[in-house]
Design a protein around this motif. Structure first.
Motif, PDB file in Angstrom:
ATOM      1  N   SER A   1       6.937  -4.761  -2.658  1.00  0.00           N
ATOM      2  CA  SER A   1       6.806  -6.208  -2.767  1.00  0.00           C
ATOM      3  C   SER A   1       6.633  -6.610  -4.228  1.00  0.00           C
ATOM      4  O   SER A   1       6.353  -5.769  -5.106  1.00  0.00           O
TER       5      SER A   1
ATOM      6  N   PHE B   1      11.296   4.745  -2.755  1.00  0.00           N
ATOM      7  CA  PHE B   1      11.221   3.592  -1.857  1.00  0.00           C
ATOM      8  C   PHE B   1      11.810   3.885  -0.479  1.00  0.00           C
ATOM      9  O   PHE B   1      12.182   2.961   0.252  1.00  0.00           O
TER      10      PHE B   1
ATOM     11  N   PRO C   1       5.479   2.098  -0.260  1.00  0.00           N
ATOM     12  CA  PRO C   1       6.745   2.416  -0.944  1.00  0.00           C
ATOM     13  C   PRO C   1       6.606   3.369  -2.126  1.00  0.00           C
ATOM     14  O   PRO C   1       7.586   4.029  -2.497  1.00  0.00           O
TER      15      PRO C   1
ATOM     16  N   GLU D   1      10.504  -1.035   0.848  1.00  0.00           N
ATOM     17  CA  GLU D   1      10.828  -1.726  -0.395  1.00  0.00           C
ATOM     18  C   GLU D   1       9.553  -2.329  -0.985  1.00  0.00           C
ATOM     19  O   GLU D   1       8.777  -2.978  -0.279  1.00  0.00           O
TER      20      GLU D   1
END
Length: 263
Positions: A133, A127, A202, A131
């Motif tokens: 979702s 990540f 990510p 970040e």
């Protein structure tokens, strides 16, 4: 340990990734590759062949018969354990994938030959590109299809794979090509990717791979995973992704072998 091969006087280095031979037309493409055109050449296969061990082994055997040298490292799909439920976790599956690759004739360690050095580098995603979702966590198959020891975070998984990579060794007389399945930096992704598709960033790779590959001083880095074919120079290193991709991905994937280097 490195594997050294003198190689023929004339040799080409090809690359492809993300063959996904679970699709019949992808599998047929591999089966249809010439058995005569590449006998002096080397193929870098940068992961995501199949999560099914039998299909993986069959594909690697086919390619090892067509090329003088096959260099392979697994992608994330090879570590899925939902369809092949014989493994305690995805690390155990990784060990079996390495065994299958070895028995199929694929090289998985640093390779020397014909003035070249090719360095496979394992990885995952931590990540560091963003970040994830909630939608990504629900949609990304790895979160359901991989299984890890209890308490392991993505950062810990990534570090465990990075720790398996070889220590850089100086070799000024050799041109070095490093290889990973995962992306070492997010700016290899093109600007034309629409915002809605960037949700996957990510889980594309880790910045830590960039630090590892730079320590080898490569001229070229080969990667896969994103399915977006790219060939660009960033900070003095050529970054190449030649993914075959899923059958419908005809705009972002060329669906061919790419020649990287000729001696």
């Amino acid at each position: 340990m490195a594997q050294t091969e003198p190689g023929p006087e004339l040799m080409r280095v090809f690359t492809v990734s993300d063959l996904h031979v679970d699709y019949d037309e992808n599998d047929q493409w591999v089966a249809g590759l010439s058995t005569a055109d590449y006998v002096d050449d080397l193929l870098i296969l940068a992961g995501d062949v199949s999560d099914m061990p039998q299909r993986l082994g069959r594909t690697l055997e086919r390619l090892a018969l067509r090329f003088r040298t096959l260099i392979y490292l697994p992608g994330n799909h090879e570590l899925w354990v939902v369809r092949d439920r014989t493994h305690e976790d995805s690390f155990a599956k990784f060990d079996e994938v390495r065994r299958i690759a070895h028995e199929s004739g694929a090289v998985q360690q640093v390779w020397h030959g014909a003035g070249l050095r090719i360095v496979p580098l394992y990885g995952w995603y931590d990540f560091s590109f963003g970040e994830p979702s909630r939608d990504l966590r629900l949609a990304w198959t790895d979160f359901r299809a991989c299984r890890w020891p209890e308490g392991m975070t993505p950062a810990m998984i990534t570090d465990a794979f990075l720790a398996r990579n070889p220590t850089p060794v100086a070799a000024a007389h050799l041109a070095t090509i490093t290889v990973s399945h995962f992306l070492p930096r997010i700016d290899v992704m093109p600007d034309f990717i629409p915002p809605a598709k960037r949700i996957v960033y990510p889980v594309l790779g880790t910045r830590k791979l960039e630090a590892q590959l730079r320590a080898w001083r490569p001229v070229t880095h080969v990667y896969g995973h994103s399915h977006v074919n790219r060939d660009q120079v960033i900070d003095g290193v050529r970054y190449v992704n030649n993914a075959f991709g899923y059958p419908g991905e005809t705009r972002i994937a060329a669906k061919r072998l790419l020649c990287l280097h000729e001696t």
